[in-house]
Write an enzyme that holds these catalytic residues in place. Structure first.
Site, short mmCIF file in Angstrom:
data_model
loop_
_atom_site.label_atom_id
_atom_site.label_comp_id
_atom_site.label_asym_id
_atom_site.label_seq_id
_atom_site.Cartn_x
_atom_site.Cartn_y
_atom_site.Cartn_z
N ASN A 244 52.37 84.91 61.62
CA ASN A 244 52.42 83.62 60.94
C ASN A 244 53.59 83.63 60.02
O ASN A 244 54.19 84.45 59.65
CB ASN A 244 51.34 83.00 60.26
CG ASN A 244 51.05 81.75 60.11
OD1 ASN A 244 51.97 80.85 60.65
ND2 ASN A 244 49.91 81.14 59.16
N THR A 245 54.15 82.31 59.95
CA THR A 245 55.31 82.15 58.70
C THR A 245 54.84 81.25 57.92
O THR A 245 54.02 80.18 58.09
CB THR A 245 56.48 81.75 59.45
OG1 THR A 245 57.56 81.51 58.72
CG2 THR A 245 56.22 80.60 60.55
N HIS A 246 55.36 81.45 56.66
CA HIS A 246 54.77 80.47 55.49
C HIS A 246 56.25 80.35 54.63
O HIS A 246 57.00 80.87 54.38
CB HIS A 246 53.81 81.22 54.73
CG HIS A 246 53.33 80.41 53.47
ND1 HIS A 246 52.42 79.45 53.64
CD2 HIS A 246 53.59 80.26 52.13
CE1 HIS A 246 52.09 78.81 52.53
NE2 HIS A 246 52.87 79.44 51.65
N ARG B 92 33.70 76.19 64.32
CA ARG B 92 35.11 77.06 64.33
C ARG B 92 34.96 78.23 65.02
O ARG B 92 35.85 78.68 65.60
CB ARG B 92 35.27 77.09 62.64
CG ARG B 92 36.81 77.55 62.47
CD ARG B 92 37.19 77.83 61.02
NE ARG B 92 36.96 76.57 60.26
CZ ARG B 92 37.86 75.58 60.52
NH1 ARG B 92 38.93 75.73 61.22
NH2 ARG B 92 37.62 74.53 59.70
#
Length: 187
Positions: free
Chosen positions: A102-104, A60
């Site tokens: 970001n969107t959630h 990662r």
């Protein structure tokens, strides 16, 4: 402000961004996906920084370093996640901390994580919604930039509710990104 959009899926959020006229400088994908076609349809530069492993051997930090270096080489100043399937690590925060959006599909801090819509239905809420936030190392925990509620209907399923949330989410995300670009900073 040079904007990059990171995507992994079908590209529906990217398509809405492209149709809106957001000044997207670069689209980056981590795998072959529909977002590549969407980028091409909008005449957007798209690069693949391919994730080689989805197993326990996935590096990662190393992968994040590759993504970060490519964004920096392109002079990117603001990053918008649009269904990007890889959680990025510390090198991204070191380079772009406070400038990753970001969107959630919930009204954070309620229902963080991958199953937000199902969790909201299971809990029995009458209102859920979507959140635009700053992405941090802790998933769905960064500063909230914008939220919009969506009513839960008595006959909603995960799919029907998620579709209504997505409609609101695309508009809210685009407006929030445009406001950030107009003022020249996130917070």
């Amino acid at each position: 402000m040079r904007l990059a959009v990171l995507a992994s899926g079908s590209g529906t959020i990217l398509d809405a961004m492209g149709r809106s006229g957001l000044p997207i400088s670069l689209v980056m994908v981590d795998r072959r996906c529909g977002a590549e076609r969407v980028a091409a349809d909008h005449g957007l530069d798209c690069v693949l920084v391919e994730r080689e492993s989805f197993g326990a051997d996935f590096d990662r930090v190393g992968y994040t370093q590759q993504v970060t270096e490519r964004l920096q080489a392109e002079g990117i100043e603001l990053v918008a996640m649009a269904g990007f399937g890889t959680v990025l690590d510390q090198p991204m925060q070191d380079a772009y901390g406070g400038r990753i959006l970001n969107t959630h599909p919930s009204l954070l801090p309620a229902f963080p994580g991958w199953h937000a819509v199902a969790d909201a239905l299971e809990y029995g809420v009458k209102v859920t919604g979507c959140t635009v936030h700053v992405a941090t190392l802790e998933v769905d925990a960064g500063p909230i930039l914008a939220q919009q509620p969506v009513a839960v209907e008595p006959d909603d399923t995960v799919d029907t509710l998620h579709e209504r949330i997505k409609t609101v989410e695309r508009d809210l995300y685009i407006r929030t990104i445009q406001e950030i670009i107009n003022r020249g900073h996130v917070l």
